[in-house]
Design an enzyme around this catalytic site. Structure first.
Site, mmCIF file in Angstrom:
data_model
loop_
_atom_site.group_PDB
_atom_site.id
_atom_site.type_symbol
_atom_site.label_atom_id
_atom_site.label_comp_id
_atom_site.label_asym_id
_atom_site.label_seq_id
_atom_site.Cartn_x
_atom_site.Cartn_y
_atom_site.Cartn_z
ATOM 1 C CG HIS A 125 -18.045 27.008 13.676
ATOM 2 N ND1 HIS A 125 -18.936 27.389 14.660
ATOM 3 C CD2 HIS A 125 -17.563 25.793 14.050
ATOM 4 C CE1 HIS A 125 -19.000 26.445 15.583
ATOM 5 N NE2 HIS A 125 -18.173 25.465 15.243
ATOM 6 C CG HIS A 143 -14.355 23.332 12.327
ATOM 7 N ND1 HIS A 143 -15.433 23.078 11.511
ATOM 8 C CD2 HIS A 143 -14.776 23.110 13.601
ATOM 9 C CE1 HIS A 143 -16.459 22.715 12.264
ATOM 10 N NE2 HIS A 143 -16.095 22.729 13.531
ATOM 11 C CD GLU A 155 -36.241 2.787 12.872
ATOM 12 O OE1 GLU A 155 -35.040 2.969 12.521
ATOM 13 O OE2 GLU A 155 -36.767 1.652 12.862
ATOM 14 C CG HIS A 188 -38.018 -5.830 19.879
ATOM 15 N ND1 HIS A 188 -36.700 -6.188 19.769
ATOM 16 C CD2 HIS A 188 -38.504 -5.797 18.611
ATOM 17 C CE1 HIS A 188 -36.404 -6.384 18.487
ATOM 18 N NE2 HIS A 188 -37.479 -6.144 17.764
HETATM 19 C C1 LIG Z 1 -24.398 15.210 15.155
HETATM 20 C C2 LIG Z 1 -23.237 16.096 15.412
HETATM 21 N N1 LIG Z 1 -22.105 15.565 15.878
HETATM 22 C C3 LIG Z 1 -21.048 16.356 16.143
HETATM 23 C C4 LIG Z 1 -21.115 17.706 15.949
HETATM 24 C C5 LIG Z 1 -19.940 18.602 16.319
HETATM 25 N N2 LIG Z 1 -19.352 19.148 15.095
HETATM 26 C C6 LIG Z 1 -19.607 20.383 14.669
HETATM 27 S S1 LIG Z 1 -18.915 20.704 13.191
HETATM 28 C C7 LIG Z 1 -18.213 19.171 13.135
HETATM 29 C C8 LIG Z 1 -17.424 18.676 11.959
HETATM 30 C C9 LIG Z 1 -17.039 19.709 11.074
HETATM 31 O O1 LIG Z 1 -16.652 19.236 9.864
HETATM 32 P P1 LIG Z 1 -17.416 19.677 8.565
HETATM 33 O O2 LIG Z 1 -18.796 19.211 8.637
HETATM 34 O O3 LIG Z 1 -16.612 19.232 7.410
HETATM 35 O O4 LIG Z 1 -17.439 21.246 8.652
HETATM 36 P P2 LIG Z 1 -16.265 22.226 8.275
HETATM 37 O O5 LIG Z 1 -15.046 21.738 8.987
HETATM 38 O O6 LIG Z 1 -16.123 22.185 6.825
HETATM 39 O O7 LIG Z 1 -16.698 23.547 8.790
HETATM 40 C C10 LIG Z 1 -18.527 18.441 14.262
HETATM 41 C C11 LIG Z 1 -18.043 17.075 14.523
HETATM 42 C C12 LIG Z 1 -22.325 18.218 15.456
HETATM 43 N N3 LIG Z 1 -22.508 19.516 15.236
HETATM 44 N N4 LIG Z 1 -23.355 17.395 15.172
#
Ligand SMILES: Cc1ncc(C[n+]2csc(CCOP(=O)(O)OP(=O)(O)O)c2C)c(N)n1
Length: 696
Positions: free
Chosen positions: A50, A285, A434, A496
């Site tokens: 990334h 990204h 939780e 539950h």
């Molecule tokens: C709980 C979770 N869901 C999905 C992902 C997959 N995932 C990795 S980065 C991302 C989104 C990236 O957006 P952002 O947080 O704004 O990061 P940026 O694009 O700025 O690098 C997702 C959905 C993850 N890492 N964790």
């Protein structure tokens, strides 16, 4: 340029061992670009990763690490360091670049092996693998909530140990969080609690680049994030220009001075900054820029295209001042600790003990032993009584429940509540949160100095499962108190009543699940949990009362639990049993009753209590063979999903389990309908024997 000696001398005058670096914008820019392009080159060489976040947020990360961050690259674990959590773990190339240039034990060769087998630069930060990585992050939102836990730990330990004129616990927790972190619900849970607790030394830099994987955040994320955190009670600031290091540093300073509220600094950045074709797009990204785009980006930011992994000498020299700075900060802290020890020797010894996670002598001296006459007693109540003793012997115990204490029995009498007005209190009120409770417990454990625990119903461990998994992955000592452990909890009904949760938790590598059969097994389970330093333990406890097994009649109970499974009651005639009934928790009593009846029916049954299949699996083959000799038919009885038993004890096992959702009715009635009766156990046992003999 300051020489190292000058730096040391200057640093020595700073109260916190921090140095206000003389600002040199040209050098700053070289340093930030060094970070950016190390990350870009890492991702490009790995052909995965990334690059966007490092390009966009390198400047703000640099502002923390260069201007304010208290850390010692040569001793990454010294207790009073500031913590830095990269909650947006996917941007870890930036973190690895920072760790390398500032002098952690992370050679450039490791950066060049980003995301490769056996490297110390895995695809997301992994605690324990890379020096300087404070938490395993990647599942978005977890790191932010971990940081709340770390800040709680800092606050609690400061309240416990600091004395007028002696600040031995005094550090900040910094977080770099992304859109994804803030979109995840856990950020609201944790943010709400952090605001309520007024964790003034928690500082979150929010990388607001408007881009996630699917595109612009306009697609799904349009609330005013700053207003949201302000409503949580946070101190909030906005920075329009994320590459403005001075603006970030000034905001960070303001955040540090605000001691009554946690801080969120929303920083507008550009994902993939500098990339002519990918900046501000989702394409930046999560994939390498591509060789041509790397070249264009380097050119756009005035960076030499070759060589890759370039670290200009002046940048390295500047970054490496962190080593001297850090060692000064640590030496100063050690001096403070010594002064503290002079005046408060006992407290200083105690501080060292808890930080090193050692148990005090005699910590388990007063643990209760229950007698049969005290039954029936629910294991959750036996747990509560055990917590009462442990809490008084182990001041590092800190925990609570997600608003279920009257049911989970997790409150420590006389330990006070951890609240803004009483920061030395040790009872936590996590609220009905939780998910963040789990992640906060992880942060508390990562910090060191506390034994964190949290309680809820077993069914709601589903809401906490992501951080439970990470606790196991991180190898953290976190204790879960999970009550109302089966369909026998009764009237609340299938929503539950846990069915598949036991199986699910047992299947997490490194998670130890213990489902004790009675009050004394519960005490033994707690002992295991406290002594286990390298991983989480889930205590699975009943709502309903259970007989207390008579230790005179069942002497094996006194030593059996640490083995995971043991012969509680052998075949009545002491001969090789015809059948072995294996049970956990409340079903052990059913097995014992069935054993008696089977004896009357001419069948010699052995009862094995197996409070922990995980621990039993780790025993030697000879021991396991003595408990479950091969060739003897097995019948497992557990009010949970039957799937799993084959892998716990062997392919030949028959199971009386629960493979459907439960039902709303009084617990004994539900149990009866699902076949948890002496009659049915005996019938099934006969069937198993019949089949073993080859009949039908
Ligand atoms: C709980 C979770 N869901 C999905 C992902 C997959 N995932 C990795 S980065 C991302 C989104 C990236 O957006 P952002 O947080 O704004 O990061 P940026 O694009 O700025 O690098 C997702 C959905 C993850 N890492 N964790």
């Amino acid at each position: 340029m300051l020489s190292q000696t000058d730096t040391l001398a200057e640093a020595a005058m700073e109260p916190q061992g921090r140095v206000t670096t003389l600002s040199d914008p040209a050098l700053d820019e070289i340093c930030v670009n060094t970070l950016r392009f190390l990350a870009v080159d890492m991702v490009q060489k790995a052909k995965s990763g990334h690059p966007g976040l490092p390009l966009g947020s390198a400047a703000m990360a640099y502002a923390i690490w260069d201007r304010l961050f208290k850390f010692n690259p040569h001793d990454p674990l010294w207790p009073d360091r500031d913590r830095f959590v990269l909650s947006a773990g996917h941007g870890c190339a930036l973190l690895y670049a920072l760790l390398h240039v500032t002098g952690f034990d992370l050679p450039l060769a490791e950066l060049e092996r980003f995301r490769q087998w056996g490297s110390r630069t895995p695809g997301h930060p992994e605690y324990g693998k890379t020096p300087g990585v404070e938490a395993t992050t990647g599942p978005l939102g977890q790191g932010l909530a971990n940081a709340v836990g770390m800040a709680i730990a800092e606050t609690a330990l400061a309240a416990r140990f600091n004395r007028p004129g002696h600040q031995i616990v005094d550090h900040y927790t910094y977080v770099l969080a992304s859109d994804g972190d803030l979109e995840e619900g856990i950020s609201s849970e944790a943010g709400s609690l952090a605001g309520h607790l007024r964790l003034g030394k928690l500082i979150v830099l929010y990388d607001d680049n408007h881009i996630t994987i699917e595109g612009n955040t306009k697609l799904a994320f349009t609330e005013d994030r700053v207003a949201r955190f302000a409503a949580f009670g946070w101190h909030v600031q906005r920075i329009e220009q994320g590459n403005d290091i001075e603006a970030v540093a000034i905001a960070l300073q303001a955040a540090r001075e605000e001691r009554e509220r946690p801080s969120l600094i929303q920083v507008h950045t550009h994902i993939g900054f500098g990339s002519p074709h990918k900046q501000d797009t989702a394409a930046a990204h999560g994939e390498p820029l591509g060789l041509e785009e790397v070249r264009l980006t380097k050119e756009a930011l005035g960076w030499p295209v070759e060589p890759a992994f370039l670290i200009p000498e002046e940048a390295l020299e500047h970054f490496r001042k962190a080593v001297a700075r850090g060692s000064v900060a640590q030496v100063q802290w050690q001096a403070r600790l010594e002064a503290f020890a002079e005046e408060y020797p006992d407290q200083a010894a105690e501080f060292k003990r808890v930080i090193l996670r050692q148990l005090p002598k005699g910590w388990d001296a007063d643990l209760p032993t229950f007698t049969a006459g005290e039954g029936p007693l629910a294991t959750r109540i036996a747990s509560g009584k055990t917590i009462a003793v442990l809490g008084s012997r182990l001041p590092e115990m800190m925990g609570g429940s997600a608003d279920l204490d009257p049911s989970t029995h997790t409150h420590m009498e006389e330990a006070g509540n951890f609240e803004p007005e009483s920061l030395a209190g040790r009872n936590m009120h996590f609220g009905i949160r939780e998910h963040s409770m789990g992640a906060i417990l992880n942060g508390m454990a990562l910090h060191h100095g506390l034994i964190p625990y949290g309680g809820t119903f077993l069914i709601f461990s589903d809401y906490m499962r992501p951080p439970m998994r990470l606790a196991a992955m991180n190898g953290l000592r976190v204790i879960y108190v999970l009550t109302h452990d089966s369909i026998a909890m009764g009237e609340d009904g299938p929503t539950h009543q846990p069915v598949e949760q036991l199986l699910g938790l047992r299947s997490i590598p490194g998670m130890v699940v213990i489902r004790p059969a009675d009050a004394n097994e519960t005490v033994a389970a707690w002992r295991i949990a406290i002594e286990r330093r390298q991983g989480p333990v889930a205590l699975v406890l009943t709502r309903q009362g259970l007989p207390v097994l008579d230790l005179a009649r069942y002497p094996a109970l006194a030593t059996g639990v640490p083995l995971g499974g043991y012969v509680l009651a052998d075949s009545p005639q002491g001969a090789r049993p015809d059948i072995i009934l294996i049970a956990t928790g409340s079903e052990v009593h059913l097995a014992l009753d069935a054993r008696d009846r089977l004896a009357r029916e001419g069948v010699q049954a052995r009862v094995v209590s197996m409070p922990s299949t995980n621990i039993f699996a780790s025993q030697s083959d000879p021991y396991r063979d003595t408990v479950l000799p091969s060739g003897v038919p097995l019948l497992a009885i557990e009010a949970g999903a039957s799937l799993g038993w084959r892998s716990y004890v062997g392919p030949q096992v028959a199971v009386i389990g629960v493979d459907a959702f439960g039902a709303s009715a009084p617990g004994p009635i539900v149990m009866q309908h699902y076949g948890f009766t002496v009659e049915n156990v005996c019938k099934q046992a006969h069937d198993v024997l019949q089949q073993a003999k080859g009949g039908d």
